[in-house]
Design a protein around this motif. Sequence first.
Motif, PDB file in Angstrom:
ATOM      1  N   ILE A   1       2.072 -16.625   5.503  1.00 27.85           N
ATOM      2  CA  ILE A   1       2.065 -16.597   6.965  1.00 27.85           C
ATOM      3  C   ILE A   1       2.835 -17.796   7.513  1.00 27.85           C
ATOM      4  O   ILE A   1       3.617 -17.670   8.465  1.00 27.85           O
ATOM      5  CB  ILE A   1       0.621 -16.591   7.495  1.00 27.85           C
ATOM      6  N   ALA A   2       2.616 -18.972   6.920  1.00 30.42           N
ATOM      7  CA  ALA A   2       3.292 -20.186   7.389  1.00 30.42           C
ATOM      8  C   ALA A   2       4.803 -20.056   7.285  1.00 30.42           C
ATOM      9  O   ALA A   2       5.535 -20.487   8.187  1.00 30.42           O
ATOM     10  CB  ALA A   2       2.803 -21.395   6.588  1.00 30.42           C
ATOM     11  N   ASP A   3       5.296 -19.453   6.200  1.00 33.87           N
ATOM     12  CA  ASP A   3       6.746 -19.248   6.060  1.00 33.87           C
ATOM     13  C   ASP A   3       7.275 -18.375   7.193  1.00 33.87           C
ATOM     14  O   ASP A   3       8.359 -18.618   7.735  1.00 33.87           O
ATOM     15  CB  ASP A   3       7.056 -18.591   4.713  1.00 33.87           C
ATOM     16  N   TYR A   4       6.501 -17.355   7.531  1.00 35.42           N
ATOM     17  CA  TYR A   4       6.923 -16.467   8.621  1.00 35.42           C
ATOM     18  C   TYR A   4       6.896 -17.203   9.953  1.00 35.42           C
ATOM     19  O   TYR A   4       7.823 -17.085  10.765  1.00 35.42           O
ATOM     20  CB  TYR A   4       6.016 -15.241   8.671  1.00 35.42           C
TER      21      TYR A   4
ATOM     22  N   ALA B   1      -1.957  -4.760   9.549  1.00 34.62           N
ATOM     23  CA  ALA B   1      -2.638  -6.064   9.529  1.00 34.62           C
ATOM     24  C   ALA B   1      -2.007  -7.048   8.559  1.00 34.62           C
ATOM     25  O   ALA B   1      -2.670  -7.971   8.091  1.00 34.62           O
ATOM     26  CB  ALA B   1      -4.125  -5.908   9.225  1.00 34.62           C
ATOM     27  N   ARG B   2      -0.747  -6.857   8.229  1.00 32.82           N
ATOM     28  CA  ARG B   2       0.016  -7.832   7.467  1.00 32.82           C
ATOM     29  C   ARG B   2       1.221  -8.231   8.317  1.00 32.82           C
ATOM     30  O   ARG B   2       2.176  -7.467   8.427  1.00 32.82           O
ATOM     31  CB  ARG B   2       0.491  -7.268   6.126  1.00 32.82           C
ATOM     32  N   LEU B   3       1.123  -9.389   8.978  1.00 33.82           N
ATOM     33  CA  LEU B   3       2.168  -9.853   9.883  1.00 33.82           C
ATOM     34  C   LEU B   3       2.596  -8.729  10.826  1.00 33.82           C
ATOM     35  O   LEU B   3       3.773  -8.430  10.991  1.00 33.82           O
ATOM     36  CB  LEU B   3       3.359 -10.407   9.098  1.00 33.82           C
ATOM     37  N   GLN B   4       1.626  -8.124  11.446  1.00 27.31           N
ATOM     38  CA  GLN B   4       1.851  -6.982  12.337  1.00 27.31           C
ATOM     39  C   GLN B   4       1.818  -7.444  13.787  1.00 27.31           C
ATOM     40  O   GLN B   4       0.796  -7.934  14.280  1.00 27.31           O
ATOM     41  CB  GLN B   4       0.763  -5.920  12.118  1.00 27.31           C
TER      42      GLN B   4
ATOM     43  N   LEU C   1       8.912  -4.084   6.858  1.00 24.75           N
ATOM     44  CA  LEU C   1       7.711  -4.916   6.928  1.00 24.75           C
ATOM     45  C   LEU C   1       8.135  -6.370   7.033  1.00 24.75           C
ATOM     46  O   LEU C   1       8.956  -6.842   6.254  1.00 24.75           O
ATOM     47  CB  LEU C   1       6.845  -4.724   5.681  1.00 24.75           C
ATOM     48  N   PRO C   2       7.580  -7.140   7.982  1.00 20.02           N
ATOM     49  CA  PRO C   2       8.013  -8.527   8.163  1.00 20.02           C
ATOM     50  C   PRO C   2       7.534  -9.439   7.048  1.00 20.02           C
ATOM     51  O   PRO C   2       6.518  -9.193   6.414  1.00 20.02           O
ATOM     52  CB  PRO C   2       7.396  -8.925   9.509  1.00 20.02           C
ATOM     53  N   GLY C   3       8.293 -10.500   6.788  1.00 17.84           N
ATOM     54  CA  GLY C   3       7.942 -11.476   5.764  1.00 17.84           C
ATOM     55  C   GLY C   3       8.879 -11.369   4.577  1.00 17.84           C
ATOM     56  O   GLY C   3       9.049 -10.286   4.005  1.00 17.84           O
TER      57      GLY C   3
ATOM     58  N   GLY D   1      -0.665  -9.006  -2.209  1.00 18.51           N
ATOM     59  CA  GLY D   1       0.503  -8.156  -2.363  1.00 18.51           C
ATOM     60  C   GLY D   1       0.247  -6.790  -2.962  1.00 18.51           C
ATOM     61  O   GLY D   1       1.131  -5.930  -2.918  1.00 18.51           O
ATOM     62  N   LYS D   2      -0.949  -6.561  -3.516  1.00 18.62           N
ATOM     63  CA  LYS D   2      -1.153  -5.265  -4.157  1.00 18.62           C
ATOM     64  C   LYS D   2      -1.199  -4.132  -3.131  1.00 18.62           C
ATOM     65  O   LYS D   2      -0.735  -3.022  -3.400  1.00 18.62           O
ATOM     66  CB  LYS D   2      -2.404  -5.262  -5.030  1.00 18.62           C
ATOM     67  N   GLY D   3      -1.741  -4.413  -1.935  1.00 18.36           N
ATOM     68  CA  GLY D   3      -1.762  -3.379  -0.912  1.00 18.36           C
ATOM     69  C   GLY D   3      -0.369  -3.018  -0.438  1.00 18.36           C
ATOM     70  O   GLY D   3      -0.030  -1.837  -0.305  1.00 18.36           O
TER      71      GLY D   3
END
Length: 438
Positions: free
Chosen positions: A333-336, A302-305, A262-264, A59-61
């Motif tokens: 990722i699994a939650d998404y 590259a985060r749920l993209q 941003l998704p998620g 999450g820091k990014g």
Amino acid sequence: MRDFAISDSPAVQQQLDRLAALSLPQGRIGLAPVRELLSRLGEPHLSLPPVFHIAGTNGKGSTSAFLRAMLEAGGLRVHQFTSPHLVRYNERIRLAGLLISDADLANVLREVLDMGEDIGASFFEITTAAAFLAFTRTPADACVIEVGLGGRFDATNVIEHPACCAIASLGMDHERFLLAPEDGAPTHPLARIAFEKAGIIKPASPVVTQAYPPEAQSEIERAAMIAGAPLHMRGADWDATAADFIAYRDRHGELALPLPTLPGAFQSLNASLAVAMIRHQDRISVTSEAMAQGIRAAHWPARLQWLGAGPLTAGGAKLLLDGGHNPDAARVIADYLAGLGEPVHAVVAMLAAKDAKGYLEPLAPHLASLTAIPVPDGHEGHQPAPLAAIATDLRIASRHAETLNEALANLPTGEPVLIGGSLYLAGEVLRANGELPD
């Protein structure tokens, strides 16, 4: 193997080749080399505009992306230092909102490498010094600096008086480095992770955090108390919930903020952490309107993209890219994936040091199949056949392939595919699809 990027600029590539030739620290820890290097360069880290310093496992990014977007929406010029890069080394250094140019990058890397030739500085120490030196040469109003690894001995931890520090979510990653036995350090794994991340806390500088289990919380509270740093933890000093909007609240009052693009679902917490950073320091002023605009504008590749039009998506391929590579990232990722309403196929590559079973377990209920491939560019990774066997043990229909293209060619057209497990793989995917981070 060119581990540290390939550039289309010969001048940049010459310096990247020098970086790639540097020896690894070989167990050396401490900030002495980077301090010596910065001293020779004129102490650029002491001449930066107000710094927002961010550590964490996951999450820091994204938090740094939200924070930069909010500051820029407020009309401020923002430097940003992040790691790793996905496609181009330039992604690590952003000057007043723009990726560093090839000309400036080649010059600053050459200067730092020449200056530190006899110090034995590592790749990341050289990179950090180059970023700080570049920051001093372009006017800006704020700096957003992301920790590379850990915190306590990370090269960015030479920052002395940050406007605010933050610690994002905590979890197990980089265990080989962060859990190495050390006298005086906690023995509980998550407490030790918290101990390392809390190393960025500085005297009198406010520190803002997410909420953690008791063993991690106590380590952060102890570090803040020793440093005399005001501590603001989610659930105690600030909080946020998300449904149709983000309901944020702290001692200053309440805010109703938009959900991130941003998704998620987790991105609402990352955005809220960025809001808390702004509201718990007094060196930069940002309106709630700018915070809202930044939340909507933030982008983090590259985060749920979902990949856009390009060579990899030609013919109707639906490709979801995520560079997360540890169990906590996999749970996100699994939650998404659960919200998609249908199983997805997966193409996965993982570094050998990563916990493959821990990564795959949360994903297993949501996968129609898994194809294991090698980590790109010769990095030491889990071999495809054994990685597929781990997936098979988790009751995932599994196979292995030698390349990304081979893996994708053997999957049903038009069905969603998750590509994950490695940031190196994520970088290869973005390059192959022509989606270079900017």
